[in-house]
Scaffold this active site. Structure first.
Site, PDB file in Angstrom:
ATOM      1  N   ASP A  19       0.835  -1.208   0.000  1.00 43.41           N
ATOM      2  CA  ASP A  19       0.000   0.000   0.000  1.00 43.41           C
ATOM      3  C   ASP A  19       0.870   1.258   0.000  1.00 43.41           C
ATOM      4  OD1 ASP A  19      -2.340   1.460   0.071  1.00 43.41           O
ATOM      5  OD2 ASP A  19      -3.151   0.488   1.857  1.00 43.41           O
ATOM      6  N   ASP A  42     -10.413   3.410  -3.732  1.00 38.04           N
ATOM      7  CA  ASP A  42     -11.074   2.178  -3.260  1.00 38.04           C
ATOM      8  C   ASP A  42     -12.508   2.063  -3.766  1.00 38.04           C
ATOM      9  OD1 ASP A  42      -8.775   1.895  -1.821  1.00 38.04           O
ATOM     10  OD2 ASP A  42      -9.760   1.783   0.138  1.00 38.04           O
TER      11      ASP A  42
HETATM   12  C1  GAL Z   1      -6.131   1.415   1.308  1.00 38.37           C
HETATM   13  C2  GAL Z   1      -6.316   0.350   0.234  1.00 38.37           C
HETATM   14  C3  GAL Z   1      -7.406  -0.604   0.668  1.00 38.37           C
HETATM   15  C4  GAL Z   1      -7.032  -1.220   1.998  1.00 38.37           C
HETATM   16  C5  GAL Z   1      -6.794  -0.105   3.016  1.00 38.37           C
HETATM   17  C6  GAL Z   1      -6.314  -0.616   4.368  1.00 38.37           C
HETATM   18  O1  GAL Z   1      -5.073   2.265   0.969  1.00 38.37           O
HETATM   19  O2  GAL Z   1      -6.629   0.970  -0.979  1.00 38.37           O
HETATM   20  O3  GAL Z   1      -7.602  -1.599  -0.315  1.00 38.37           O
HETATM   21  O4  GAL Z   1      -5.888  -2.001   1.846  1.00 38.37           O
HETATM   22  O5  GAL Z   1      -5.817   0.791   2.530  1.00 38.37           O
HETATM   23  O6  GAL Z   1      -6.210   0.465   5.263  1.00 38.37           O
END
Ligand code: GAL
Length: 395
Positions: free
Chosen positions: A146, A204
């Site tokens: 991430d 997301d």
């Molecule tokens: C975001 C990501 C999500 C999930 C989340 C966890 O950045 O896009 O899919 O992993 O973090 O906090």
């Protein structure tokens, strides 16, 4: 402006002097985030592994079981290693890996290219080699990397930070798939193929079908919004560095069966990774059958690895979308989506579809209609219900 060193590195990578990773078809699996957020534990993961096997999802191709954020402890251990939250995962990551491997599945883990991840668990910035070696020693097969925690680490570009993890994974002693997650920021379609095997092209997803009309740079993207973003991006889709449209919301929220089929059809034919985001123990029978549709999965996993493209000439803004793409063995897949609010009779002129000819006789397979028609020539007329996508395979 890019530095000279950065430009030279990119050039060397492009001519193949430094090998990039490759994955011949988009990865398939399950991820904990969409349903559980950080509220999962060992029993959630074991139950999911059991169900992936017993429902036939594993045999359909969903082989990665990925723990997203929430597996970790808030602190590194005394030797600086990331450690699992032992209240949630009493057998640790090796215990989960053993269980998951015992079911014929592979284990995915989550970390971050920043100092922290999005929930302030330790990210891998500055510890890439140690973390990659730790994952390898635990038997991990997949890393979702991430891009949060950037308020310190964003002094370097995501490309630079992800590349450090790419190199660490390469020397970790284990083959670990690398899935980048940077929400489409900083044009990853130009560089992500050099550092990972897939990259997120958007913020997301959320379990909402209709186009919200808003951009969603970090969160809150609906199914139709992500599809709209792919109109420009499908040209960048590339074997081994897949643009990831984010986890599937099939089985989550209140999407109708047609909306779930549309969601799956587009993710499949655009060659997105197919990662289930639902609680498999609560999947309704119709959602399960969408996820297991063999013909759609075959389109996704087709050996050509080519995404379909949007055809504006055949589409009417906010009413109908026509997309088409090449498949192996000279076949062509055509998607016709009704985005309007009444059932529509849509005429598709074959001469306007790349790869098809006006004069040729085709056999046409209607994937969701489960029927084939022979001797089609010139034009196809399809009746498409609201939110429905007809998926037609021409051979
Ligand atoms: C975001 C990501 C999500 C999930 C989340 C966890 O950045 O896009 O899919 O992993 O973090 O906090």
């Amino acid at each position: 402006m890019r530095s000279l060193a950065h430009t030279v590195t990119l050039a060397l990578l492009r001519v193949g002097l430094v090998h990039s990773l490759s994955a011949q078809t988009p990865q398939m699996g399950w991820n904990s985030w969409n349903t559980f957020k950080t509220n999962f534990d060992q029993s959630t993961l074991q139950t999911t592994a059991d169900l992936l096997a017993s429902t036939g999802l594993k045999d359909a191709g969903y082989t990665y079981l990925i723990m997203d954020e929430g597996w970790q402890d808030l602190e590194r251990d005394s030797s600086g290693r990331q450690q699992p939250n032992l209240t949630k995962l009493p057998d640790g990551v090796p215990g989960i890996a053993k269980y998951v491997h015992g079911k014929g599945l592979k284990l995915g883990i989550y970390s971050d290219a920043g100092i922290y991840d999005c929930g302030f668990y330790p990210g891998s910035y500055g510890n890439e080699e140690l973390d990659a070696a730790t994952y390898a020693s635990w038997g991990v097969d997949y890393l979702k990397d991430d891009n949060c925690g950037g308020f310190y680490a964003n002094t370097e570009s995501p490309y630079t930070r992800f590349a450090v993890m790419r190199d660490a994974l390469k020397t970790s002693g284990r083959e670990i798939f690398c899935s980048l997650c940077q929400w489409g920021h900083q044009f990853p379609w130009y560089w992500a193929d050099l550092v990972g095997q897939s990259y997120r092209m958007s913020g997301d997803i959320t379990s909402i079908y209709s186009d919200t009309g808003k951009d969603c740079p970090v969160t809150g993207c609906s199914v139709l919004t992500i599809i709209r973003k792919m109109r420009e991006l499908s040209r960048f889709q590339k074997k081994g560095a897949w643009a990831d449209m984010d986890m599937l919301e099939i089985g989550n929220g209140n999407m109708t069966l047609r909306q779930q089929q549309t969601h799956f059809s587009f993710w499949a034919a655009l060659k997105s990774p197919l990662i289930i985001g639902a609680d498999v123990s609560k999947l309704a029978a119709d959602s399960l059958s969408v996820l297991k549709n063999e013909e759609m999965i075959a389109v996704n996993q087709d050996s050509e690895g080519e995404a379909m493209h949007y055809l504006p000439e055949l589409s009417v803004e906010k009413q109908s979308q026509v997309w088409a793409g090449a498949l192996s063995r000279g076949r062509t897949v055509v998607l016709v989506l009704n985005e309007g609010n009444v059932t529509s009779a849509i005429e598709v002129e074959l001469a306007k579809i790349p790869g098809l000819n006006a004069w040729k006789l085709y056999q046409v397979r209607d994937v969701w209609g489960v029927k084939s028609v022979r001797n089609i020539k010139g034009v196809v007329n399809v009746t498409v219900e609201v939110d429905e996508t007809k998926v037609l395979v021409f051979s």
